[in-house]
Design a protein around this motif. Sequence first.
Motif, PDB file in Angstrom:
ATOM      1  N   LEU A 310       0.840  -1.193   0.000  1.00 44.23           N
ATOM      2  CA  LEU A 310       0.000   0.000   0.000  1.00 44.23           C
ATOM      3  C   LEU A 310       0.878   1.247   0.000  1.00 44.23           C
ATOM      4  O   LEU A 310       0.570   2.249   0.625  1.00 44.23           O
ATOM      5  CB  LEU A 310      -0.923  -0.035   1.231  1.00 44.23           C
ATOM      6  N   ASP A 311       1.991   1.147  -0.720  1.00 38.53           N
ATOM      7  CA  ASP A 311       3.036   2.163  -0.709  1.00 38.53           C
ATOM      8  C   ASP A 311       2.813   3.135  -1.871  1.00 38.53           C
ATOM      9  O   ASP A 311       3.124   2.826  -3.019  1.00 38.53           O
ATOM     10  CB  ASP A 311       4.382   1.428  -0.850  1.00 38.53           C
ATOM     11  N   LEU A 312       2.267   4.304  -1.563  1.00 34.85           N
ATOM     12  CA  LEU A 312       1.917   5.234  -2.634  1.00 34.85           C
ATOM     13  C   LEU A 312       3.138   5.878  -3.293  1.00 34.85           C
ATOM     14  O   LEU A 312       3.082   6.273  -4.462  1.00 34.85           O
ATOM     15  CB  LEU A 312       0.964   6.318  -2.142  1.00 34.85           C
ATOM     16  N   LEU A 313       4.230   5.964  -2.557  1.00 31.75           N
ATOM     17  CA  LEU A 313       5.455   6.505  -3.147  1.00 31.75           C
ATOM     18  C   LEU A 313       5.947   5.574  -4.258  1.00 31.75           C
ATOM     19  O   LEU A 313       6.440   6.027  -5.299  1.00 31.75           O
ATOM     20  CB  LEU A 313       6.504   6.631  -2.035  1.00 31.75           C
ATOM     21  N   GLU A 314       5.788   4.280  -4.037  1.00 33.81           N
ATOM     22  CA  GLU A 314       6.151   3.322  -5.081  1.00 33.81           C
ATOM     23  C   GLU A 314       5.249   3.498  -6.306  1.00 33.81           C
ATOM     24  O   GLU A 314       5.715   3.414  -7.446  1.00 33.81           O
ATOM     25  CB  GLU A 314       6.035   1.900  -4.532  1.00 33.81           C
ATOM     26  N   GLU A 315       3.973   3.761  -6.081  1.00 37.48           N
ATOM     27  CA  GLU A 315       3.068   3.987  -7.221  1.00 37.48           C
ATOM     28  C   GLU A 315       3.488   5.229  -8.004  1.00 37.48           C
ATOM     29  O   GLU A 315       3.427   5.253  -9.235  1.00 37.48           O
ATOM     30  CB  GLU A 315       1.622   4.149  -6.746  1.00 37.48           C
ATOM     31  N   ALA A 316       3.918   6.255  -7.272  1.00 35.16           N
ATOM     32  CA  ALA A 316       4.350   7.490  -7.946  1.00 35.16           C
ATOM     33  C   ALA A 316       5.585   7.210  -8.797  1.00 35.16           C
ATOM     34  O   ALA A 316       5.703   7.687  -9.932  1.00 35.16           O
ATOM     35  CB  ALA A 316       4.640   8.572  -6.911  1.00 35.16           C
ATOM     36  N   ARG A 317       6.515   6.424  -8.238  1.00 35.96           N
ATOM     37  CA  ARG A 317       7.719   6.072  -9.005  1.00 35.96           C
ATOM     38  C   ARG A 317       7.340   5.276 -10.242  1.00 35.96           C
ATOM     39  O   ARG A 317       7.826   5.535 -11.348  1.00 35.96           O
ATOM     40  CB  ARG A 317       8.676   5.268  -8.115  1.00 35.96           C
ATOM     41  N   LEU A 318       6.457   4.284 -10.068  1.00 33.78           N
ATOM     42  CA  LEU A 318       6.031   3.467 -11.209  1.00 33.78           C
ATOM     43  C   LEU A 318       5.331   4.322 -12.258  1.00 33.78           C
ATOM     44  O   LEU A 318       5.538   4.142 -13.463  1.00 33.78           O
ATOM     45  CB  LEU A 318       5.112   2.340 -10.744  1.00 33.78           C
ATOM     46  N   ALA A 319       4.496   5.260 -11.800  1.00 30.25           N
ATOM     47  CA  ALA A 319       3.784   6.132 -12.745  1.00 30.25           C
ATOM     48  C   ALA A 319       4.787   6.890 -13.606  1.00 30.25           C
ATOM     49  O   ALA A 319       4.633   6.991 -14.829  1.00 30.25           O
ATOM     50  CB  ALA A 319       2.875   7.101 -11.995  1.00 30.25           C
TER      51      ALA A 319
END
Lengths: 433, 433
Positions: A310-319
């Motif tokens: 549930l790591d939103l920083l990882e989602e931002a990096r992936l985006a």
Amino acid sequence: MAILRIDGAHILTMANGNTDIHDGWTLEAVDGEITYVGPLEDLDPAGDPDESIDASGCLVMPGFVNAHTHTAMTLFRGSAGDMELQPWLEEKIWPIEARLTDDDVYWGSMLGFAEMLLAGVTCVNDMYYLPRVGTRAAMDCGIRMCPSGVILGIVPNAEDMLAEALQFTAEFAARDDLCIHPMLAPHAPYTCPRELLEQVVETAVEMHVPIHIHLAETEDNVRWSLDNYGARPVQAMERIGLFDARVCAAHCVHLDETDIEIIAERGVGVAHCPGSNLKLASGMAPSQSLVQRGAHVGLGTDGCGSNNNLDLLEEARLAALISKVREDDPTAVPAETALCMATLGGARAVFLDDCVGSLEVGKRCDCIVVDLDAPHLFPRHSLVSHLIYSAHASDVRDTIVDGRVVVRNRVLQTLDLDETVARAQESAERLFA
Amino acid sequence: MAILRIDGAHILTMANGNTDIHDGWTLEAVDGEITYVGPLEDLDPAGDPDESIDASGCLVMPGFVNAHTHTAMTLFRGSAGDMELQPWLEEKIWPIEARLTDDDVYWGSMLGFAEMLLAGVTCVNDMYYLPRVGTRAAMDCGIRMCPSGVILGIVPNAEDMLAEALQFTAEFAARDDLCIHPMLAPHAPYTCPRELLEQVVETAVEMHVPIHIHLAETEDNVRWSLDNYGARPVQAMERIGLFDARVCAAHCVHLDETDIEIIAERGVGVAHCPGSNLKLASGMAPSQSLVQRGAHVGLGTDGCGSNNNLDLLEEARLAALISKVREDDPTAVPAETALCMATLGGARAVFLDDCVGSLEVGKRCDCIVVDLDAPHLFPRHSLVSHLIYSAHASDVRDTIVDGRVVVRNRVLQTLDLDETVARAQESAERLFA
């Protein structure tokens, strides 16, 4: 009157999506509302702070908004990875979801909220079963939540499910709680007949609540929509009037130019879920085009069944990363854009940008303190670049929701982590026995 | 005789690529060599341990192998992101690299090694300028390194560069240091003329050292090779005899079926760099096909200029995630395969699998202790899945290289982190002034 003061920080307000960083600024909040952001010398203090944070050398910024998840699905984390979507749902997920108790949803939600708060997520848009239980967990641990009971039109107990979801949302909409912002959640076009969707739109408009729905996640979804509506998912939903309500659409992977235009023009919020979309091989959403057209793009982790965190920083990096290869352009979705998606973009996507998403006077105080001491954050060429391309969730030191310090020095203040982990583990063992 | 004991752990040995986990096992190493891995009750101790680690409830596994990087480029982290490759190199990187001093390379390397050791990287395959300096930094902080001086054939000082690189490698090859494993590093086919490459192959075979080279990273590389060799990069290199030496090829993004066959049959090691390849929009390597054909695939972070971190766990996650969308198959590169790439696969790719990459009696003791207490690692359905899809670099608690504890309880034991960060920051400020 409760006064919170944060001093000595590098502050990134994200006001209007601007990612400038101001050194040595101070933030003050009174009863959860931001009353000051600026240089210490210009502050006219509201009084002695009840709670004070020394953020010298740290970065203070808006908390992350997780714009699409199913929090209690943390119970499924790692239970069945690297599988095709349909067997995964039919063999692994649905049979177990049918047996979920209140306790399971409560402790599964608490485990997810614990993880999110430690990782700087201050607001979560959640769609799941037993929404009253998940909402109780959110209130107990102090995370901001947009809860909704999932509505499925093609199950035997569809009528009960709808009635329960409507009643839940009506009740919480009437409460006007500062931290609980209910929505209505018809699951997806392919699981909710047209009449049901129309009824939900009408109710959402009446109740002044947004709709949370899965949209255009897979190529199968597109084929289904073409077969059943004679139009692609977004265009089909436009035609039946879905966007007469405020809609937060999760995924939006498979879009054509017309779809993107509709999303931008109708103010549809997009919860872009790059991790889940990669893991389930759903595809890579055109987030660059959406942003360029002015659509409100936030980020979601999706549930832990398909992410698995549930790591939103990882989602931002992936985006940021996948857009470059998708567009064959290393300048696509730069760090500034990805960071905006994770904060103000998410607030816009869930229709809470008048309340959170940036640190501005009059908004509620949802913010995080990021420790900048780790070697992976040096040298100091660009903090925004470091946040998106190098920081870890574990760099978040303190998390504040609605002016309340819920994580301090990486320790949760509002829940017992050992108990939470133990109870969630028990639930998982019982469900998977 | 120095004895290290690690007790009470879940141990993942990765022997033969197997990812089974054994509960409550013990590991013993004597003078850096593993002498026992198994149940405590079957251990015949070599003596009282000099160094003892209680790993109860933790996971012990092989350290990560970073199979391709340019460590001192940590100085460039975040200095110029979201740019096209050529302007990035020509305007931002090369002019500054031309001014690098010994101090810059030393502290840039130390900063990178600090980050890697804290994130569980125990072995690093490095190609850069001033290899003597980077190697001194590695020896000072105790990381295992495959150093090489980059060889460029198309620069004015090409002859000096070659002579220096050959002398460095000859010297360190003769030393037979247990932790320093030199290579020869012709930069790439498009920067090294054929005669130079042939000379390097001959020398590598004579010295018994492997070659480290960039190969088939971009579509431009392929076009260049077709124009200049009349063949794609891998096939061109096969034709000129490059693979008569042992070769670790970084990137390998743009491959056809013949290329993949050659790589597998000639035992070429592949350093797959998914993060860098995404960030520079180079593409997505066919790692699934390479693994299926039996190629030795490891993972590399590439330099911090284009990543922007040195987190190998993140590379493993990216490898698993992007393969699914590349192959349109959610079962591609499952967690077990990605974890093998990060450890034994990397050791094979850099030709050190008789020495490290798995925890087996007779190998050198490079291992990490992973703290499993964080909420994002619950519930306990599958630790391998959790490692790849949910763990953070910060979950690494202890790092052991060659039997020496270099990180204990998340604190570096072999370097002064404050000094390292300060000196690297100084270098960066001077270089970018």
